[in-house]
Enzyme design. Structure first.
Site, PDB file in Angstrom:
ATOM      1  N   HIS A  85      21.031  13.039  40.799  1.00  7.01           N
ATOM      2  CA  HIS A  85      20.551  12.269  39.744  1.00  7.01           C
ATOM      3  C   HIS A  85      18.969  11.863  40.181  1.00  7.01           C
ATOM      4  CE1 HIS A  85      24.679  11.301  37.903  1.00  7.01           C
ATOM      5  NE2 HIS A  85      24.127  12.488  37.430  1.00  7.01           N
ATOM      6  N   TYR A  95      22.308   5.789  31.408  1.00 11.59           N
ATOM      7  CA  TYR A  95      23.889   5.613  31.403  1.00 11.59           C
ATOM      8  C   TYR A  95      24.672   5.310  30.158  1.00 11.59           C
ATOM      9  CZ  TYR A  95      24.092   6.879  36.317  1.00 11.59           C
ATOM     10  OH  TYR A  95      23.864   7.945  37.265  1.00 11.59           O
ATOM     11  N   GLU A 137      21.806   5.025  43.140  1.00  9.96           N
ATOM     12  CA  GLU A 137      20.535   5.595  43.021  1.00  9.96           C
ATOM     13  C   GLU A 137      19.502   4.635  43.149  1.00  9.96           C
ATOM     14  OE1 GLU A 137      21.636   7.289  39.105  1.00  9.96           O
ATOM     15  OE2 GLU A 137      23.046   8.376  40.058  1.00  9.96           O
ATOM     16  N   TYR A 184      16.679  19.241  49.903  1.00 10.39           N
ATOM     17  CA  TYR A 184      16.094  20.119  48.749  1.00 10.39           C
ATOM     18  C   TYR A 184      15.155  19.503  48.068  1.00 10.39           C
ATOM     19  CZ  TYR A 184      19.546  17.829  46.010  1.00 10.39           C
ATOM     20  OH  TYR A 184      20.360  16.556  45.401  1.00 10.39           O
ATOM     21  N   HIS A 201      16.804  22.771  41.600  1.00  7.99           N
ATOM     22  CA  HIS A 201      16.570  22.085  43.031  1.00  7.99           C
ATOM     23  C   HIS A 201      16.534  23.503  43.923  1.00  7.99           C
ATOM     24  CE1 HIS A 201      18.358  18.523  41.466  1.00  7.99           C
ATOM     25  NE2 HIS A 201      19.427  19.065  41.121  1.00  7.99           N
ATOM     26  N   VAL A 268      20.720  33.557  49.665  1.00  9.37           N
ATOM     27  CA  VAL A 268      19.662  32.723  49.942  1.00  9.37           C
ATOM     28  C   VAL A 268      20.125  31.481  50.440  1.00  9.37           C
ATOM     29  CG1 VAL A 268      19.673  31.719  47.532  1.00  9.37           C
ATOM     30  CG2 VAL A 268      17.688  31.693  48.904  1.00  9.37           C
ATOM     31  N   GLY A 269      21.717  31.325  50.518  1.00 12.40           N
ATOM     32  CA  GLY A 269      22.216  29.942  51.176  1.00 12.40           C
ATOM     33  C   GLY A 269      21.942  29.893  52.653  1.00 12.40           C
ATOM     34  N   THR A 271      18.855  29.434  53.477  1.00 15.28           N
ATOM     35  CA  THR A 271      17.821  28.395  53.576  1.00 15.28           C
ATOM     36  C   THR A 271      17.838  27.146  54.187  1.00 15.28           C
ATOM     37  OG1 THR A 271      17.056  29.612  51.336  1.00 15.28           O
ATOM     38  CG2 THR A 271      15.650  27.752  52.121  1.00 15.28           C
ATOM     39  N   PRO A 374      27.208  22.982  40.696  1.00 16.09           N
ATOM     40  CA  PRO A 374      27.881  21.618  40.840  1.00 16.09           C
ATOM     41  C   PRO A 374      28.887  21.829  41.763  1.00 16.09           C
ATOM     42  CG  PRO A 374      27.298  22.182  38.567  1.00 16.09           C
ATOM     43  CD  PRO A 374      27.032  23.566  39.336  1.00 16.09           C
TER      44      PRO A 374
HETATM   45  C1  HEM Z   1      24.558  16.110  37.551  1.00 15.64           C
HETATM   46  C2  HEM Z   1      28.397  13.284  36.995  1.00 15.64           C
HETATM   47  C3  HEM Z   1      25.527  10.307  34.656  1.00 15.64           C
HETATM   48  C4  HEM Z   1      22.338  13.613  34.284  1.00 15.64           C
HETATM   49  C5  HEM Z   1      26.008  15.778  37.704  1.00 15.64           C
HETATM   50  C6  HEM Z   1      27.029  16.405  38.259  1.00 15.64           C
HETATM   51  C7  HEM Z   1      28.145  15.435  38.241  1.00 15.64           C
HETATM   52  C8  HEM Z   1      27.856  14.330  37.274  1.00 15.64           C
HETATM   53  C9  HEM Z   1      29.326  15.647  38.932  1.00 15.64           C
HETATM   54  C10 HEM Z   1      26.988  17.659  39.271  1.00 15.64           C
HETATM   55  C11 HEM Z   1      26.345  17.467  40.381  1.00 15.64           C
HETATM   56  C12 HEM Z   1      26.195  18.610  41.226  1.00 15.64           C
HETATM   57  O1  HEM Z   1      25.446  19.602  41.090  1.00 15.64           O
HETATM   58  O2  HEM Z   1      26.932  18.892  42.212  1.00 15.64           O
HETATM   59  C13 HEM Z   1      28.079  12.279  36.389  1.00 15.64           C
HETATM   60  C14 HEM Z   1      28.861  11.250  36.032  1.00 15.64           C
HETATM   61  C15 HEM Z   1      28.033  10.198  35.190  1.00 15.64           C
HETATM   62  C16 HEM Z   1      26.454  10.916  35.232  1.00 15.64           C
HETATM   63  C17 HEM Z   1      30.263  10.714  36.546  1.00 15.64           C
HETATM   64  C18 HEM Z   1      28.389   8.954  34.786  1.00 15.64           C
HETATM   65  C19 HEM Z   1      29.007   7.932  35.558  1.00 15.64           C
HETATM   66  C20 HEM Z   1      24.561  10.922  33.908  1.00 15.64           C
HETATM   67  C21 HEM Z   1      23.541  10.498  33.512  1.00 15.64           C
HETATM   68  C22 HEM Z   1      22.661  11.500  33.208  1.00 15.64           C
HETATM   69  C23 HEM Z   1      22.942  12.563  34.019  1.00 15.64           C
HETATM   70  C24 HEM Z   1      23.524   8.991  32.844  1.00 15.64           C
HETATM   71  C25 HEM Z   1      21.433  11.273  32.480  1.00 15.64           C
HETATM   72  C26 HEM Z   1      21.256  11.230  31.041  1.00 15.64           C
HETATM   73  C27 HEM Z   1      22.590  14.760  35.059  1.00 15.64           C
HETATM   74  C28 HEM Z   1      21.840  15.881  35.222  1.00 15.64           C
HETATM   75  C29 HEM Z   1      22.720  16.624  36.138  1.00 15.64           C
HETATM   76  C30 HEM Z   1      23.576  15.813  36.512  1.00 15.64           C
HETATM   77  C31 HEM Z   1      20.763  16.298  34.527  1.00 15.64           C
HETATM   78  C32 HEM Z   1      22.249  17.966  36.841  1.00 15.64           C
HETATM   79  C33 HEM Z   1      23.163  18.934  36.135  1.00 15.64           C
HETATM   80  C34 HEM Z   1      22.600  20.068  35.593  1.00 15.64           C
HETATM   81  O3  HEM Z   1      21.763  19.985  34.655  1.00 15.64           O
HETATM   82  O4  HEM Z   1      23.108  21.290  36.086  1.00 15.64           O
HETATM   83  N1  HEM Z   1      26.330  14.308  37.012  1.00 15.64           N
HETATM   84  N2  HEM Z   1      26.665  12.195  35.848  1.00 15.64           N
HETATM   85  N3  HEM Z   1      24.235  12.255  34.599  1.00 15.64           N
HETATM   86  N4  HEM Z   1      23.786  14.556  35.722  1.00 15.64           N
HETATM   87 FE1  HEM Z   1      25.346  13.462  35.839  1.00 15.64          FE
END
Ligand code: HEM
Length: 380
Positions: A85, A95, A137, A184, A201, A268-269, A271, A374
């Site tokens: 994040h 959020y 964060e 990364y 990433h 590529v793992g 890296t 993820p």
């Molecule tokens: C990625 C959970 C809030 C945007 C992730 C991932 C999880 C997660 C599990 C995957 C991490 C990985 O790659 O291993 C959550 C939870 C939230 C939350 C439980 C709330 C409590 C938010 C908010 C935003 C956000 C507020 C923005 C609006 C993203 C983005 C990714 C991500 C852009 C990258 C995923 C992608 O596009 O592949 N989040 N998140 N998340 N989260 Fe959140």
């Protein structure tokens, strides 16, 4: 603080969430992007299409619900997500948007079963979970090497293998610090024919930043969902071009006193493990197991050749074209079972390895891994 009554409602709704988790998060994303199309600039469209992100979010929310009495149990997972994040510039103000849309989706999918008490309990609980993320964060923003996405100039591009290129970048705007091995960077690009920005990433190849930051990109050509950004970087980005980068992130770091390490990578793992190798090779004994399609596909041959006479590291290559996959038998011949294991590769590769380790009776606490995709979508 959540009341006992709220916690009891949360616990009672876990089975229904487990049943409908992915359905809820899919409805959530669709609804959220309709109301907030600007968020399409941060989410990875490929992960959305493949459903990985939905599974990851569902798994995280369910994990949090299961540990509602002891939220600190999910801190390791939150830490890994918080790094991503922070690297994507997710801020506290995002959020409530996710919260509102998630609650809407729970109501939408559960219909009448989502009583006002259930909705109220989940609204409160989401707030508590969101605060855990926001606090973690905030600390990561404080310690980041720089804030936001900053322009970097590409100073070198190297073909590490037919599918993998490394890019070395420098910036006048930031003073580069040495990188923590295993981290990364995050790239933001806007391919001409795309409506939105795209963020990805990529693992850093070396802890040494004296000549710039070097990261590796595999051209993703598999299936319909061919990687938009990796293909853009491979085909269009050359020496002299500028790309935007946010500061290094990630908590996949070597953190053990064990003197024996095993590194296992797929494709590529390799890296992040190469920067770990660079950092650790003088201190410990390392068995480096790499799985590739064939010899040609192995990246970083120059770096590997330089380590030829180093008695601290032994490389083992498994070429799937001729020898098939890595198996329990092959790994048992190399490993003694007491090492600390660090591995990186695709989600499928990680799942296969985790199954083998469980068969070998290796304690999960000694297996550290980072998949491409993820982490919470891994179900082994
Ligand atoms: C990625 C959970 C809030 C945007 C992730 C991932 C999880 C997660 C599990 C995957 C991490 C990985 O790659 O291993 C959550 C939870 C939230 C939350 C439980 C709330 C409590 C938010 C908010 C935003 C956000 C507020 C923005 C609006 C993203 C983005 C990714 C991500 C852009 C990258 C995923 C992608 O596009 O592949 N989040 N998140 N998340 N989260 Fe959140």
């Amino acid at each position: 603080m959540l009341t006992e009554e709220t916690k009891n409602i949360i616990k009672a709704t876990i089975p229904v969430l487990e049943e409908h988790g992915t359905e809820i998060t899919s409805a959530f994303y669709q609804h959220m992007f309709e109301a907030h199309p600007e968020l399409l600039n941060v989410f990875n469209k490929t992960n959305q299409k493949l459903g990985r992100q939905q599974t990851a979010l569902a798994q995280t929310v369910i994990a949090a619900a299961k540990h509602i009495d002891r939220l600190e149990a999910i801190v390791p997972n939150v830490n890994q997500i918080a790094h991503k994040h922070r690297a994507l510039e997710i801020k506290p103000e995002h959020y409530p948007i996710v919260g509102e849309n998630l609650i809407w989706a729970i109501q939408h999918v559960l219909g009448d079963a989502a009583t006002p008490e259930i909705v109220e309990a989940w609204t409160e609980t989401y707030g508590v979970i969101a605060d855990v993320f926001i606090q973690m964060e905030a600390a990561l923003y404080d310690e980041a090497d720089w804030q936001g996405f900053v322009p970097f100039k590409v100073v070198a591009v190297k073909e590490e293998s037919p599918e993998i290129k490394s890019f070395t970048v420098q910036s006048d705007a930031v003073q580069l610090k040495p990188v923590k091995a295993g981290q990364y960077i995050t790239v933001k690009v806007h391919p001409e024919d795309e409506t939105n920005d795209a963020l990805r990433h990529y693992s850093i190849c070396s802890v040494n930043t004296s000549r710039g930051l070097k990261f590796a990109v595999k051209r993703d050509v598999a299936g319909e969902e061919r990687g938009m950004v990796s293909n853009y970087l491979h085909d269009h980005v050359k020496v002299g071009d500028e790309i935007l980068l946010s500061a290094p992130a990630g908590e996949f770091l070597v953190d053990t006193d064990n003197k024996d390490l095993v590194f296992i990578s797929g494709g590529v793992g390799m890296t992040p493990l190469m920067s770990m190798l660079e950092d650790e090779v003088d201190k410990r004994s390392i068995k480096f197991i790499h799985s590739a399609y064939n010899r040609d596909a192995v990246p970083f041959k120059d770096e590997i050749t330089k380590l030829h006479n180093n008695s601290n590291v032994a490389f083992y290559f498994n070429y799937s074209e001729s020898a098939g996959r890595l198996t329990k038998e092959k790994l048992s011949r190399i490993m003694n079972g007491n090492e600390e294991i660090y591995m990186c590769g695709s989600v499928g590769f990680m799942e296969g390895m985790l199954e083998i380790f469980s068969d070998m009776g290796i304690d999960r606490s000694r297996v550290h891994f980072e998949p491409f995709g993820p982490k919470m979508s891994i179900t082994v």
